[in-house]
Motif scaffolding. Structure first.
Motif, PDB file in Angstrom:
ATOM      1  N   LEU A 153       3.917   4.730  -2.966  1.00 36.58           N
ATOM      2  CA  LEU A 153       2.500   4.427  -3.156  1.00 36.58           C
ATOM      3  C   LEU A 153       2.121   3.191  -2.356  1.00 36.58           C
ATOM      4  O   LEU A 153       1.104   3.188  -1.657  1.00 36.58           O
ATOM      5  CB  LEU A 153       2.213   4.189  -4.637  1.00 36.58           C
ATOM      6  N   PHE A 154       2.959   2.151  -2.438  1.00 38.23           N
ATOM      7  CA  PHE A 154       2.719   0.911  -1.707  1.00 38.23           C
ATOM      8  C   PHE A 154       3.536   0.892  -0.416  1.00 38.23           C
ATOM      9  O   PHE A 154       4.623   1.454  -0.341  1.00 38.23           O
ATOM     10  CB  PHE A 154       3.131  -0.303  -2.535  1.00 38.23           C
ATOM     11  N   ASP A 155       2.994   0.217   0.591  1.00 39.90           N
ATOM     12  CA  ASP A 155       3.735  -0.086   1.817  1.00 39.90           C
ATOM     13  C   ASP A 155       4.012  -1.584   1.788  1.00 39.90           C
ATOM     14  O   ASP A 155       3.100  -2.389   1.929  1.00 39.90           O
ATOM     15  CB  ASP A 155       2.908   0.295   3.047  1.00 39.90           C
ATOM     16  N   ASN A 156       5.259  -1.947   1.587  1.00 44.71           N
ATOM     17  CA  ASN A 156       5.621  -3.340   1.369  1.00 44.71           C
ATOM     18  C   ASN A 156       5.305  -4.205   2.587  1.00 44.71           C
ATOM     19  O   ASN A 156       5.693  -3.890   3.712  1.00 44.71           O
ATOM     20  CB  ASN A 156       7.115  -3.431   1.035  1.00 44.71           C
ATOM     21  N   VAL A 157       4.604  -5.303   2.360  1.00 48.00           N
ATOM     22  CA  VAL A 157       4.169  -6.169   3.457  1.00 48.00           C
ATOM     23  C   VAL A 157       5.356  -6.790   4.182  1.00 48.00           C
ATOM     24  O   VAL A 157       5.303  -7.005   5.410  1.00 48.00           O
ATOM     25  CB  VAL A 157       3.213  -7.263   2.931  1.00 48.00           C
ATOM     26  N   GLY A 202      -5.651  11.987  -0.415  1.00 50.20           N
ATOM     27  CA  GLY A 202      -4.411  12.271  -1.120  1.00 50.20           C
ATOM     28  C   GLY A 202      -3.397  11.157  -1.065  1.00 50.20           C
ATOM     29  O   GLY A 202      -2.266  11.327  -1.529  1.00 50.20           O
ATOM     30  N   GLY A 203      -3.766  10.003  -0.503  1.00 48.08           N
ATOM     31  CA  GLY A 203      -2.830   8.893  -0.393  1.00 48.08           C
ATOM     32  C   GLY A 203      -1.650   9.203   0.509  1.00 48.08           C
ATOM     33  O   GLY A 203      -0.546   8.697   0.304  1.00 48.08           O
ATOM     34  N   LEU A 204      -1.887  10.040   1.545  1.00 46.62           N
ATOM     35  CA  LEU A 204      -0.796  10.493   2.404  1.00 46.62           C
ATOM     36  C   LEU A 204      -0.552   9.574   3.593  1.00 46.62           C
ATOM     37  O   LEU A 204       0.520   9.611   4.187  1.00 46.62           O
ATOM     38  CB  LEU A 204      -1.107  11.905   2.939  1.00 46.62           C
ATOM     39  N   SER A 226      -3.353   4.227   3.941  1.00 47.35           N
ATOM     40  CA  SER A 226      -3.641   4.286   2.502  1.00 47.35           C
ATOM     41  C   SER A 226      -2.562   3.573   1.696  1.00 47.35           C
ATOM     42  O   SER A 226      -2.847   2.969   0.658  1.00 47.35           O
ATOM     43  CB  SER A 226      -3.779   5.746   2.035  1.00 47.35           C
ATOM     44  N   HIS A 227      -1.319   3.607   2.166  1.00 48.49           N
ATOM     45  CA  HIS A 227      -0.253   2.881   1.475  1.00 48.49           C
ATOM     46  C   HIS A 227      -0.478   1.372   1.562  1.00 48.49           C
ATOM     47  O   HIS A 227      -0.188   0.638   0.611  1.00 48.49           O
ATOM     48  CB  HIS A 227       1.105   3.244   2.069  1.00 48.49           C
ATOM     49  N   ILE A 228      -1.005   0.927   2.701  1.00 50.41           N
ATOM     50  CA  ILE A 228      -1.375  -0.490   2.829  1.00 50.41           C
ATOM     51  C   ILE A 228      -2.526  -0.802   1.874  1.00 50.41           C
ATOM     52  O   ILE A 228      -2.550  -1.848   1.223  1.00 50.41           O
ATOM     53  CB  ILE A 228      -1.765  -0.815   4.281  1.00 50.41           C
ATOM     54  N   TYR A 270      -4.985  -3.487  -2.794  1.00 50.34           N
ATOM     55  CA  TYR A 270      -6.081  -3.445  -3.764  1.00 50.34           C
ATOM     56  C   TYR A 270      -5.711  -2.894  -5.140  1.00 50.34           C
ATOM     57  O   TYR A 270      -6.478  -3.062  -6.080  1.00 50.34           O
ATOM     58  CB  TYR A 270      -7.243  -2.619  -3.205  1.00 50.34           C
ATOM     59  N   TRP A 271      -4.567  -2.215  -5.272  1.00 51.74           N
ATOM     60  CA  TRP A 271      -4.276  -1.521  -6.526  1.00 51.74           C
ATOM     61  C   TRP A 271      -3.867  -2.438  -7.667  1.00 51.74           C
ATOM     62  O   TRP A 271      -4.284  -2.224  -8.808  1.00 51.74           O
ATOM     63  CB  TRP A 271      -3.196  -0.468  -6.278  1.00 51.74           C
TER      64      TRP A 271
END
Length: 389
Positions: free
Chosen positions: A39-43, A108-110, A114-116, A121-122
């Motif tokens: 879901l997340f893309d780690n910074v 769809g968060g694909l 969107s992962h960023i 923001y999530w």
């Protein structure tokens, strides 16, 4: 000079291998694990990727400098090719790094963007829920807002923009504590399982419904939507580049892929097949029974496809009729969106989830519905009113 060129070439090979591990490590069963991966893309992972790319460009420049610029007899053809390629590579790497910082919500968060977006923001989150820890709850009534991505606030940069939060603000914190139990991708069965599993009982239960909630039931009956397979419209040789590159991935998803027609046919079939719809209504009836057994007020919020409100009304009519027969108050969000321009109904060009404006209207209307119709857990003959025909 020759030794410097060789050492740069060796470093370039080593950096290339590290870059391969960062981008294609899954092929060697190597990966990075961090909270909410997928879901997340780690910074920090992105930062490491950017640093590796910068080091590769530096070594390319060193190779070019010692192999062409400082070489008294550089190979003419190879020198001309290097003069052309090295600046292009440097430019592409720079753009790639820039796109590692660009976020964009997507249906769809694909996408990588969107992962960023999700990472940025999530939060905050409590377990799997986009919510804040609840304090000072003793003696207050519990309000559960249960649903999928429309409830969790997909595409909304602030959780305060969600209809559930707007409702909570109107209810106030003196008498009520509101829990957001929305998770993207949930369907009716998953939502009921999470409701039962949750460690508290509601005094007010709000179930959010969307037309794809019938998919798992339909799949049990052998009906599966003909969905678009991402990247399948690209040549196989370049698919992985568009999956891994932030730049190419972003550009790919700026254009439409697939179409709505297959789902239209699927939805009409699913909701129009007696065996499927009756099983689905049986699942929905569990919420009515739950509300009766726990003596809680029960409401339903029905979100439509924002781009085609009329078709949605046709699909879900059996569900609406079912809840009406069982005296469940329903908020039809489609009636709140008609005067809003299509582009203003959604959060973005690549995301069809409800905009902040729509959520504001839903929160206001839901509050009014609760005030005008206090609801009841004593809905007669619920178990006898399943048949959609």
């Amino acid at each position: 000079m020759g030794s410097k060129l060789v050492s740069s070439a060796v470093r370039l090979l080593l950096l290339g291998f590290i870059a391969f591990l960062f981008y294609y490590g899954d092929r060697l069963h190597v990966g990075f694990d961090y909270p909410h991966k997928g879901l997340f893309d780690n910074v920090y992972v992105r930062l490491a990727k950017g640093c590796i790319l910068v080091l590769i460009v530096i070594e390319l420049l060193r190779c070019y400098y010692y192999g062409v610029v400082k070489n008294p007899k550089p190979p003419k053809l190879l020198g001309n090719i290097a003069t052309l390629i090295v600046p292009i590579v440097g430019l592409l790497v720079t753009i790639e790094i820039v796109f590692m910082c660009i976020s964009q919500s997507q249906e769809g968060g694909l996408t990588l963007a969107s992962h960023i977006w999700f990472e940025r923001y999530w939060p905050p989150m409590v377990g799997d829920y986009r919510d804040t820890p609840k304090v000072d709850t003793v003696g207050k009534k519990n309000v559960f807002v249960l649903g999928d991505s429309f409830t969790s606030g997909h595409g909304l940069k602030s959780a305060d923009e969600r209809y559930g939060n707007i409702l909570a603000e109107k209810l106030g914190t003196k008498e009520y504590v509101t829990y957001n139990l929305g998770i993207s991708g949930s369907d009716t069965r998953d939502e009921y399982a999470r409701l039962v599993k949750f460690g508290k009982k509601p005094d007010v239960l709000i179930l959010q419904y969307f037309p794809n909630d019938i998919e798992k039931v339909a799949r049990d009956h052998g009906l599966v939507p003909a969905g678009f397979e991402p990247y399948s419209d690209l040549p196989r040789a370049v698919q992985s580049l568009f999956i891994k590159s932030y730049l190419l991935n972003y550009l790919y998803w700026q254009f439409p892929h697939g179409n709505f027609a297959p789902f239209d046919t699927y939805a009409r079939t699913a909701y129009g097949t007696p065996a499927i719809i009756n099983d689905h209504l049986s699942d929905l009836n569990k919420f009515i029974t739950y509300a009766q057994e726990n003596n809680c007020r029960f409401y339903v919020v029905m979100f439509p496809f924002s781009h085609n409100i009329e078709k949605t009304a046709v699909y879900v009519k059996p569900v609406v009729d079912f809840f009406q027969r069982n005296n469940v108050p329903i908020l039809n969000v489609g009636t709140l969106m008609g005067d809003i321009a299509p582009n203003d109904r959604v959060v973005g060009r690549n995301d069809g989830h409800a905009s902040a404006l729509v959520n504001q209207r839903v929160g206001d209307a839901l509050f009014r519905l609760m005030q005008s119709n206090p609801g009841t857990s004593q809905m007669p003959s619920a178990n006898k009113q399943l048949n959609a025909n």
